[in-house]
Design a protein around this motif. Structure first.
Motif, short mmCIF file in Angstrom:
data_model
loop_
_atom_site.label_atom_id
_atom_site.label_comp_id
_atom_site.label_asym_id
_atom_site.label_seq_id
_atom_site.Cartn_x
_atom_site.Cartn_y
_atom_site.Cartn_z
N PRO A 186 -31.62 29.36 -46.53
CA PRO A 186 -31.05 29.00 -45.06
C PRO A 186 -30.36 28.23 -45.24
CG PRO A 186 -33.68 30.03 -44.94
CD PRO A 186 -33.89 30.29 -46.29
N GLU A 187 -31.08 27.06 -46.26
CA GLU A 187 -29.73 26.09 -46.56
C GLU A 187 -28.88 26.30 -46.68
OE1 GLU A 187 -31.75 23.45 -49.04
OE2 GLU A 187 -33.53 23.15 -47.92
N VAL A 188 -28.21 27.55 -47.43
CA VAL A 188 -27.04 27.81 -46.86
C VAL A 188 -26.29 27.48 -45.88
CG1 VAL A 188 -24.84 29.16 -48.20
CG2 VAL A 188 -27.38 28.82 -50.08
N PHE A 189 -26.38 28.29 -44.91
CA PHE A 189 -26.87 28.66 -43.26
C PHE A 189 -26.32 27.56 -43.15
CE2 PHE A 189 -28.07 33.16 -45.29
CZ PHE A 189 -26.79 33.62 -45.03
N THR A 190 -26.92 26.74 -42.97
CA THR A 190 -27.16 25.21 -41.93
C THR A 190 -26.27 25.25 -43.19
OG1 THR A 190 -29.21 25.50 -41.87
CG2 THR A 190 -28.43 23.00 -41.67
N ASN A 191 -26.08 24.44 -44.63
CA ASN A 191 -24.75 23.76 -44.67
C ASN A 191 -23.18 24.77 -44.33
OD1 ASN A 191 -25.96 21.88 -45.78
ND2 ASN A 191 -26.73 22.76 -47.24
N GLU A 192 -23.22 25.53 -44.56
CA GLU A 192 -21.34 26.17 -44.75
C GLU A 192 -21.09 27.30 -43.84
OE1 GLU A 192 -19.91 25.76 -47.60
OE2 GLU A 192 -21.48 25.41 -48.39
N ALA A 231 -37.10 28.61 -34.99
CA ALA A 231 -38.17 30.29 -34.48
C ALA A 231 -39.29 30.75 -35.00
CB ALA A 231 -37.73 31.01 -33.67
N ASN A 232 -40.24 30.18 -35.92
CA ASN A 232 -41.03 30.57 -36.81
C ASN A 232 -41.00 31.26 -37.59
OD1 ASN A 232 -43.54 30.65 -34.66
ND2 ASN A 232 -43.12 32.06 -33.58
N GLY A 233 -40.43 30.52 -38.89
CA GLY A 233 -40.31 30.65 -39.68
C GLY A 233 -38.19 31.45 -40.73
N PHE A 234 -37.86 31.36 -38.34
CA PHE A 234 -36.54 30.84 -38.85
C PHE A 234 -35.41 30.62 -38.30
CE2 PHE A 234 -38.34 36.03 -38.17
CZ PHE A 234 -36.88 37.30 -39.02
N THR A 235 -34.53 30.22 -38.40
CA THR A 235 -33.43 29.44 -38.43
C THR A 235 -32.47 29.67 -37.55
OG1 THR A 235 -33.79 27.81 -40.10
CG2 THR A 235 -31.78 27.96 -38.72
N VAL A 236 -32.53 29.61 -36.15
CA VAL A 236 -31.70 30.61 -35.26
C VAL A 236 -30.11 29.21 -35.60
CG1 VAL A 236 -31.53 31.11 -32.63
CG2 VAL A 236 -33.76 31.61 -34.19
N GLY A 294 -15.20 29.17 -29.29
CA GLY A 294 -15.16 30.19 -29.71
C GLY A 294 -16.71 31.24 -30.24
N THR A 295 -17.40 30.24 -30.21
CA THR A 295 -18.89 30.73 -30.86
C THR A 295 -19.67 31.46 -29.96
OG1 THR A 295 -19.62 28.93 -31.38
CG2 THR A 295 -18.45 29.80 -32.95
N GLU A 296 -19.49 31.12 -28.40
CA GLU A 296 -20.47 31.62 -27.24
C GLU A 296 -20.95 32.94 -27.30
OE1 GLU A 296 -16.37 31.51 -25.42
OE2 GLU A 296 -18.00 30.20 -26.56
N GLU A 297 -20.39 33.93 -28.09
CA GLU A 297 -21.19 35.30 -27.98
C GLU A 297 -21.27 35.42 -29.57
OE1 GLU A 297 -17.33 37.70 -27.29
OE2 GLU A 297 -17.67 37.25 -24.80
N LEU A 298 -21.84 34.51 -30.03
CA LEU A 298 -22.46 35.10 -31.42
C LEU A 298 -24.09 33.68 -31.47
CD1 LEU A 298 -19.28 33.76 -33.75
CD2 LEU A 298 -20.07 36.04 -32.06
N ALA A 299 -24.34 34.97 -31.96
CA ALA A 299 -26.28 34.19 -32.31
C ALA A 299 -26.19 34.88 -33.64
CB ALA A 299 -27.03 34.24 -30.72
N TYR A 300 -27.20 34.57 -34.21
CA TYR A 300 -27.86 34.94 -35.45
C TYR A 300 -28.89 34.00 -35.51
CZ TYR A 300 -25.77 31.96 -38.73
OH TYR A 300 -24.81 30.51 -39.52
N ALA A 301 -29.95 34.46 -37.01
CA ALA A 301 -31.09 33.73 -37.38
C ALA A 301 -31.28 34.08 -38.69
CB ALA A 301 -32.38 34.83 -36.76
N VAL A 302 -32.00 33.18 -39.37
CA VAL A 302 -32.08 33.38 -41.27
C VAL A 302 -33.37 33.07 -41.40
CG1 VAL A 302 -31.35 32.21 -42.88
CG2 VAL A 302 -29.39 32.21 -41.30
N SER A 303 -34.22 33.91 -42.50
CA SER A 303 -35.03 33.22 -42.67
C SER A 303 -34.79 33.62 -44.27
CB SER A 303 -36.30 34.67 -41.49
OG SER A 303 -36.83 35.77 -43.29
N GLU A 304 -35.89 34.22 -45.01
CA GLU A 304 -35.60 33.74 -47.25
C GLU A 304 -35.92 36.09 -46.61
OE1 GLU A 304 -39.50 31.77 -48.45
OE2 GLU A 304 -38.56 29.27 -47.93
N ASP A 305 -36.38 36.59 -46.38
CA ASP A 305 -36.31 37.55 -46.19
C ASP A 305 -35.56 38.31 -45.52
OD1 ASP A 305 -37.68 37.79 -44.26
OD2 ASP A 305 -39.63 38.77 -45.21
#
Length: 351
Positions: free
Chosen positions: A143-149, A159-164, A172-183
């Protein structure tokens, strides 16, 4: 025939809706009287019990290794259409998932990198699942890769193991939303199917809540769990939940109909079907049956008393000699069909 050619054949046939049927059978083989059970697949964690974007729930799944193999030989197409329902049905899920992977995630900052053949450290994608306003990457992630890049223009929350990562208004990103966990990485499908910021976030949050709390998913329903258990892990899969009779437009992949293929509405297998999953496990797969054999599985739910006969299932799904039907098992409202196809038979059939 190499696996990549078979994948191309399956997806090409699915795009043309070549539902004319033909996998062979061995009438002398002893048929099972009880349903076979397999491991519950990991992708079952995501398809919701209630639709978010359709009148019914549709999902597709694929092993990304096979997608890359198909891409490597894009000019080497099969010369003959594939007509086997048991094979083309999983190919449809492969096709729609691949299309969303290439074109439905275009605006995300990691598009073209995540899931590619040359993923950087912190990304190791193994499979993809498309379902109801969300797209899921399965694998191992940092998840740190996505936080940094990949966080510019996004607000972050946990959110309970996910970084949202929630898109910011006016950036330009208002229609976007994603979440990252280790798997897993889960993205709201954008932008055509997501009309606004609230819908994107709602689709994502609903998917996360269902996954974290293990509620509100197809697999949490007794019948839904049976469908996944009866088809197991797969390299490609197609699922419809509570479709209440499959019609041509539900699967239409193009504007023109192919006169040489069977109209879906004329196929008794799908006339009154409520829900079904079709899967294909290719040779060399971790979940395969071994050797040079592919496994095709179909499980379906029907209104009580409207289950197709064994003869109908055999005739509409597998009348030819392409493979061997191992089992056809039915009861008042359930059907399971299991078949195996060798690479030699695939090669002979498709060349």
């Amino acid at each position: 025939m190499e696996r990549r050619h078979f994948i191309q054949a399956s997806t090409i046939a699915a795009s043309g809706l070549a539902f004319a049927g033909c996998l062979g059978s061995n009438p002398d083989a002893e048929q099972a009287t009880e349903f076979s059970a397999y491991d519950i697949p990991a992708y079952s964690a995501w398809p919701p019990d209630d639709p978010r974007t359709n009148d019914f729930v549709l999902f597709g799944h694929l092993n990304i290794r096979h997608l890359h193999e198909a891409d490597d030989e894009e000019d080497d197409e099969p010369t003959e259409d594939v007509e086997d329902v048991l094979l083309t049905l999983p190919g449809y899920g492969f096709m729609v998932t691949a299309l969303w992977f290439y074109f439905g995630l275009w605006d995300y900052p990691w598009h073209g990198t995540l899931g590619s053949e040359n993923e950087p450290d912190g990304m190791a994608t193994e499979a993809l699942t498309m379902t109801e306003g969300t797209f899921v990457f399965h694998g191992e992630y940092d998840p740190e890769v996505f936080t940094n890049e990949y966080a510019e223009g996004f607000d972050e929350r946990e959110a309970n193991g996910f970084t949202v990562f929630e898109g910011q208004a006016g950036g330009g990103t208002e229609e976007l939303a994603y979440a990252v966990s280790e798997d897993a990485i889960v993205a709201a499908i954008s932008p055509e199917s997501v009309e606004d910021h609230e819908e994107a976030v709602s689709n994502l949050d609903d998917a996360l809540d269902n996954r974290i709390n293990e509620v509100g998913r197809i697999v949490d329903d007794e019948d839904g769990e049976w469908l996944f258990e009866s088809t197991g892990p797969a390299d490609m899969a197609t699922g419809f939940w509570r479709v209440e009779g499959l019609e041509e437009e539900d699967l239409q992949a193009g504007e023109e109909e192919d006169e040489d293929t069977l109209n879906i509405e004329d196929n008794p297998i799908f006339e009154s079907v409520n829900s079904f999953i079709g899967t294909l496990v290719l040779p060399d797969s971790e979940d395969g049956v071994g050797g040079d054999t592919a496994a095709a599985r179909f499980a379906a739910l029907y209104p009580e008393g409207e289950v197709p006969s064994e003869d109908e299932l055999r005739e509409e799904l597998m009348p030819s000699d392409t493979g061997e039907v191992l089992d056809i098992v039915t009861d008042d409202d359930r059907v399971q069909v299991v078949a195996e196809v060798s690479e030699d038979e695939i090669n002979e059939h498709f060349n």
